[in-house]
Design an enzyme around this catalytic site. Structure first.
Site, PDB file in Angstrom:
ATOM      1  N   ARG A   1       0.828  -1.204   0.000  1.00  0.00           N
ATOM      2  CA  ARG A   1       0.000   0.000   0.000  1.00  0.00           C
ATOM      3  C   ARG A   1       0.861   1.251   0.000  1.00  0.00           C
ATOM      4  O   ARG A   1       0.518   2.241  -0.619  1.00  0.00           O
ATOM      5  CB  ARG A   1      -0.914   0.021   1.228  1.00  0.00           C
ATOM      6  CG  ARG A   1      -1.968  -1.060   1.229  1.00  0.00           C
ATOM      7  CD  ARG A   1      -2.860  -0.910   2.433  1.00  0.00           C
ATOM      8  NE  ARG A   1      -2.101  -0.830   3.665  1.00  0.00           N
ATOM      9  CZ  ARG A   1      -1.947  -1.820   4.539  1.00  0.00           C
ATOM     10  NH1 ARG A   1      -2.530  -2.964   4.327  1.00  0.00           N
ATOM     11  NH2 ARG A   1      -1.231  -1.663   5.634  1.00  0.00           N
TER      12      ARG A   1
ATOM     13  N   SER B   1      -7.170  -3.871   6.569  1.00  0.00           N
ATOM     14  CA  SER B   1      -8.167  -4.626   7.322  1.00  0.00           C
ATOM     15  C   SER B   1      -8.285  -4.128   8.752  1.00  0.00           C
ATOM     16  O   SER B   1      -9.381  -4.039   9.300  1.00  0.00           O
ATOM     17  CB  SER B   1      -7.822  -6.120   7.317  1.00  0.00           C
ATOM     18  OG  SER B   1      -7.930  -6.650   6.024  1.00  0.00           O
TER      19      SER B   1
END
Length: 159
Positions: free
Chosen positions: A91, A129
């Site tokens: 990311r 998450s």
């Protein structure tokens, strides 16, 4: 030559960023195995079976994708699956150091296994998450981060 890739993670829960990585991987590989890790070092919100089922639901209709749970060494699991590549999502630059260590360790454990990094679309680059779980736990709207089925499961879990 058929090339198989293992995309491992705890997927607690699976996010739209994970789904984006799988879509990108399908452009490169014939078979993508989404390997949901039991990971005893973490305390997931959902059971391994629930995480696998949510991932299957989120990825249904994508030809060439399998979802399976696993425990133990990732390098051994990949070998059992006849996979040639481990796929890791990045990311941000901050992810790289840890992912590089994992890639190096997996190369030592299984020299024939390559690691490949993919980045998600920019709109998912900040989604994790753990952040999604925290938002859901505090009653926030996570609909832009996860598929509908996952959103419903999170609402149910944190009701």
């Amino acid at each position: 030559m058929q090339v198989s890739v293992v995309y491992p993670g705890t997927f607690d829960p699976i996010t739209k960023g994970h789904i984006d990585i799988v879509r990108r991987a399908l452009r490169l590989f014939d078979r993508v195995i989404v390997a949901v890790a039991a990971n005893p070092g973490k305390q997931p919100v959902f059971s391994l079976e629930q995480r696998c089922e949510m991932a299957r639901d989120a990825l249904k209709g994508m030809n060439g994708v399998e979802v399976t749970g696993f425990s133990g060494l990732l390098a051994e699991f990949a070998k059992e699956q006849n996979a040639q590549v481990l796929l890791r999502g990045l990311r941000a630059v901050s992810d790289f150091e840890h992912e590089f260590q994992l890639a190096s360790m997996n190369r030592k454990l299984s020299p024939q296994l390559e690691t490949m990094f993919l980045t998600p679309a920019e709109e998912y680059a900040y989604v994790s998450s753990s952040l999604v779980r925290e938002i859901a736990m505090l009653g926030g709207d996570v609909s832009c981060f996860v598929p509908d089925g996952v959103q419903a499961a999170l609402k149910q879990r944190f009701r």
